[in-house]
Design an enzyme around this catalytic site. Structure first.
Site, PDB file in Angstrom:
ATOM      1  N   GLY A 188     -22.562 -29.757  40.253  1.00  0.00           N
ATOM      2  CA  GLY A 188     -22.282 -28.695  41.273  1.00  0.00           C
ATOM      3  C   GLY A 188     -21.194 -27.486  41.323  1.00  0.00           C
ATOM      4  O   GLY A 188     -20.438 -27.443  42.602  1.00  0.00           O
ATOM      5  N   HIS A 189     -20.355 -27.652  40.272  1.00  0.00           N
ATOM      6  CA  HIS A 189     -19.237 -26.483  40.518  1.00  0.00           C
ATOM      7  C   HIS A 189     -19.251 -26.090  38.597  1.00  0.00           C
ATOM      8  O   HIS A 189     -19.879 -26.718  37.585  1.00  0.00           O
ATOM      9  CB  HIS A 189     -18.159 -27.157  40.428  1.00  0.00           C
ATOM     10  CG  HIS A 189     -17.714 -28.506  40.018  1.00  0.00           C
ATOM     11  ND1 HIS A 189     -17.528 -29.093  39.065  1.00  0.00           N
ATOM     12  CD2 HIS A 189     -18.202 -30.393  40.788  1.00  0.00           C
ATOM     13  CE1 HIS A 189     -17.479 -30.693  38.616  1.00  0.00           C
ATOM     14  NE2 HIS A 189     -17.804 -30.100  39.694  1.00  0.00           N
ATOM     15  N   ALA A 190     -18.264 -24.943  38.642  1.00  0.00           N
ATOM     16  CA  ALA A 190     -18.178 -24.924  37.439  1.00  0.00           C
ATOM     17  C   ALA A 190     -15.818 -24.626  36.900  1.00  0.00           C
ATOM     18  O   ALA A 190     -15.666 -25.294  38.235  1.00  0.00           O
ATOM     19  CB  ALA A 190     -18.303 -23.081  37.103  1.00  0.00           C
TER      20      ALA A 190
END
Ligand code: T46
Length: 141
Positions: free
Chosen positions: A49-51
């Site tokens: 749930g991130h980049a």
């Protein structure tokens, strides 16, 4: 979406198991600064749930089954990792989620950078803005 696959050379010994090898300049377009692995994750749990702003990574699952869901800000795609001899390259500007499909699955990661919390984009709207800004930069080059 094109999710680049990486074939990890594997040598099968007659009745004595298998051995897989990753060499940074043969299988990877970056040099490896860090290796980490994620395990003891209960089945059904979703992580990520991130980049990232800069980080490039090879992901593979030598044991078990893990779904990797990738989103480039326009398209979403997913791939199942369940083999010691196939990985995927995950570039920075991809929002990633990992779902543990089987108990005891292990996610191994070879990363292009050392750990740096400032490299994470953990807010989805911030991610979309980052992708737009990167596209604008590319068009100016
Ligand atoms: C990614 C996906 C595939 C460190 O201290 N050093 C490290 O090198 C890493 C990777 C994590 N941590 C700490 C930071 C957090 O307190 O470990 C904790 C768990 O990290 P996080 O919640 O970011 O873990 P995931 O599974 O959501 O994401 C990880 C990587 O962080 C990320 O870069 O692409 O795996």
């Amino acid at each position: 979406m094109n999710i680049p696959k990486v074939i990890i050379p594997t040598y099968y010994e007659n009745g004595e198991g298998a051995l897989s090898v990753i060499e940074q300049y043969k299988q990877l377009p970056f040099s490896i600064k860090r290796i980490y692995y994620i395990y003891q994750v209960p089945e059904g749990v979703k992580r990520g749930g991130h980049a990232h702003k800069k980080l490039q990574q090879l992901l593979f699952c030598p044991y078990g089954e893990i779904e990797i869901i990738l989103n480039d800000g326009k398209e979403k795609d997913s791939v199942i990792l369940n083999s010691p001899s196939t990985g995927i390259l995950v570039t920075n500007t991809l929002w990633r989620e990992m779902v543990w499909k089987k108990e005891n699955s292990v996610l191994c990661v070879a990363a292009s950078e050392e750990y740096n919390e400032d490299d994470y984009i953990r807010d989805y709207e911030g991610f979309l803005d980052f992708v737009k800004a990167e596209k604008r930069k590319e068009n100016l080059l």
